[in-house]
Write an enzyme that holds these catalytic residues in place. Structure first.
Site, PDB file in Angstrom:
ATOM      1  N   HIS A 113       4.724  -6.511  -0.388  1.00  0.00           N
ATOM      2  CA  HIS A 113       3.426  -7.238   0.077  1.00  0.00           C
ATOM      3  C   HIS A 113       2.584  -7.527  -0.834  1.00  0.00           C
ATOM      4  O   HIS A 113       2.231  -6.802  -1.830  1.00  0.00           O
ATOM      5  CB  HIS A 113       2.885  -6.472   1.233  1.00  0.00           C
ATOM      6  CG  HIS A 113       3.683  -6.231   2.637  1.00  0.00           C
ATOM      7  ND1 HIS A 113       3.709  -7.199   3.737  1.00  0.00           N
ATOM      8  CD2 HIS A 113       4.919  -5.726   2.584  1.00  0.00           C
ATOM      9  CE1 HIS A 113       4.572  -6.975   4.512  1.00  0.00           C
ATOM     10  NE2 HIS A 113       5.457  -5.963   3.956  1.00  0.00           N
ATOM     11  N   TYR A 161       3.867   0.704  13.959  1.00  0.00           N
ATOM     12  CA  TYR A 161       3.584  -0.639  14.596  1.00  0.00           C
ATOM     13  C   TYR A 161       4.960  -1.632  14.330  1.00  0.00           C
ATOM     14  O   TYR A 161       4.631  -2.705  14.114  1.00  0.00           O
ATOM     15  CB  TYR A 161       2.254  -1.159  13.913  1.00  0.00           C
ATOM     16  CG  TYR A 161       2.095  -1.341  12.315  1.00  0.00           C
ATOM     17  CD1 TYR A 161       2.713  -2.514  11.788  1.00  0.00           C
ATOM     18  CD2 TYR A 161       1.543  -0.364  11.663  1.00  0.00           C
ATOM     19  CE1 TYR A 161       2.742  -2.250  10.204  1.00  0.00           C
ATOM     20  CE2 TYR A 161       1.384  -0.364  10.308  1.00  0.00           C
ATOM     21  CZ  TYR A 161       1.949  -1.443   9.508  1.00  0.00           C
ATOM     22  OH  TYR A 161       1.863  -1.471   8.404  1.00  0.00           O
ATOM     23  N   GLU A 175       2.211  -2.776  -1.455  1.00  0.00           N
ATOM     24  CA  GLU A 175       1.052  -3.477  -1.263  1.00  0.00           C
ATOM     25  C   GLU A 175       0.250  -3.891  -2.581  1.00  0.00           C
ATOM     26  O   GLU A 175      -0.351  -2.954  -2.946  1.00  0.00           O
ATOM     27  CB  GLU A 175       0.219  -2.936  -0.073  1.00  0.00           C
ATOM     28  CG  GLU A 175      -0.889  -3.949   0.416  1.00  0.00           C
ATOM     29  CD  GLU A 175      -0.358  -4.819   1.618  1.00  0.00           C
ATOM     30  OE1 GLU A 175      -0.679  -6.119   1.558  1.00  0.00           O
ATOM     31  OE2 GLU A 175       0.110  -4.295   2.579  1.00  0.00           O
ATOM     32  N   TYR A 289      -6.456 -10.505   8.210  1.00  0.00           N
ATOM     33  CA  TYR A 289      -6.817  -9.465   9.295  1.00  0.00           C
ATOM     34  C   TYR A 289      -7.951 -10.246  10.085  1.00  0.00           C
ATOM     35  O   TYR A 289      -8.729  -9.699  11.211  1.00  0.00           O
ATOM     36  CB  TYR A 289      -7.283  -8.253   8.876  1.00  0.00           C
ATOM     37  CG  TYR A 289      -6.126  -7.418   8.671  1.00  0.00           C
ATOM     38  CD1 TYR A 289      -4.772  -7.697   9.023  1.00  0.00           C
ATOM     39  CD2 TYR A 289      -6.217  -6.155   7.672  1.00  0.00           C
ATOM     40  CE1 TYR A 289      -3.737  -6.810   8.541  1.00  0.00           C
ATOM     41  CE2 TYR A 289      -5.262  -5.358   7.342  1.00  0.00           C
ATOM     42  CZ  TYR A 289      -4.082  -5.684   7.613  1.00  0.00           C
ATOM     43  OH  TYR A 289      -2.942  -4.819   7.333  1.00  0.00           O
TER      44      TYR A 289
HETATM   45 ZN   LIG Z   1       2.059  -8.413   4.156  1.00  0.00          ZN
END
Ligand SMILES: [Zn+2]
Length: 313
Positions: A113, A161, A175, A289
């Site tokens: 990511h 999640y 990430e 976000y």
């Molecule tokens: Zn991502």
């Protein structure tokens, strides 16, 4: 613990996070590069969300990285044509992982990511109980830091999640940022590539019998989400917090500016109970976000003792 039987690398779980898309496509054209790092088990490469990659968007219908749940697999098995693309795709990836031959288990997923936040290289581990993945992250963290790049470990304890990490016993999110959505930066790509290489080196050493001693690692854990106090078009994150991911944040630090020139401090927007221990902002101003009305997360820092690790022959 048994030898790792297979490594699965996902790029493009989010279709506009370009380092993973670039690297998976590159390695698909030349798989020898990965075999040079890891000869003791196969590595399989997948573009996780090909429709989102085509669109160069985070997702087509909904966020793939929230869909890996039993409920969704059952929905997809029902075969309704009206299901969202990512629910069907999560089920396809789940079936692929389930149908892995026994001699290729256990398998580990590396999911690549990018973030628009100044988080450097962040290794995301689901639980502090996952000793294998934490040892691997700690090994790679030392190497990345030797290259002069910021590198931290983030654990998402009690925050299941339904991410790709749900697919197998061991899973690591890698990430890397800051990198804008839809953009490739060579410096970020190099770190992403090296992070994968160091993980593969670790797995190869483990499979070939190297013992990893007892060690302690510092890990950040998410404790509180900080939403925008008002419309995100009328409030912005204050410059004192921008790019300060993983730096301790005092209660008095200024964190938001409004369009009416009001300035809010951390204690104005977060209750004192959350601030009873030191807090560190992460995912500061992450573009993805905004749709969740999330300005940044607050994390706490703790030390985790890892038992020694060795393959069972
Ligand atoms: Zn991502």
């Amino acid at each position: 613990m048994n030898k790792i039987g297979k490594v699965v690398i996902f790029g493009g779980t989010h279709g506009n996070e370009m380092s993973g898309v670039f690297l998976v496509n590159k390695w698909m054209r030349n798989e020898e590069t990965l075999k040079e790092r890891l000869s003791s088990c196969p590595v399989r490469l997948h573009i996780a969300n090909p429709e989102a990659v085509k669109l160069c968007r985070r997702y087509k219908d909904c966020d793939l990285n929230r869909q890996f749940s039993e409920k969704n697999y059952n929905l997809a098995k029902g075969g309704s044509d009206s299901l969202m693309y990512e629910i069907k795709r999560a089920n396809e990836l789940h079936e692929m992982i389930l149908n892995t031959p026994v001699n290729e288990k256990p398998q580990i997923i590396l999911d690549l990511h990018n973030t628009t936040s100044n988080m450097g290289c962040t290794f995301i581990v689901s639980s502090t109980a996952d000793i294998f993945t934490l040892h691997m992250a700690a090994y790679a963290q030392i190497k990345i830091r030797e290259e002069g790049f910021k590198c931290e470990i983030l654990t998402l304890e009690n925050m299941n999640y339904a991410s790709t990490r749900n697919l197998s016993e061991f899973g690591l999110g890698i990430e890397v940022g800051p990198q804008p959505q839809g953009v490739l930066r060579a410096d970020i790509l190099k770190i992403q590539e090296n992070a994968v290489f160091y993980c593969l080196d670790f797995i190869d050493k483990f499979n070939k019998g190297q013992k990893f001693s007892v060690t302690s690692v510092s890990t950040f854990g998410l404790v509180h989400r900080v939403g925008f106090p008002g419309l995100s078009s009328e409030v912005m994150i204050h410059e004192n917090v921008q790019d300060k991911d993983y730096q301790e944040l005092s209660h008095h630090e200024l964190v938001f500016r409004t369009s009416s020139d009001k300035i809010l401090s951390l204690k104005d927007v977060v209750n004192t109970e959350v601030l009873s221990n030191p807090v560190y902002p992460v995912f500061v101003n992450e573009a993805a976000y905004y749709e969740k009305d999330l300005a940044f997360w607050l994390a706490s820092l703790k030390s985790v003792m890892l038992a020694s690790l060795e393959v069972k022959i």
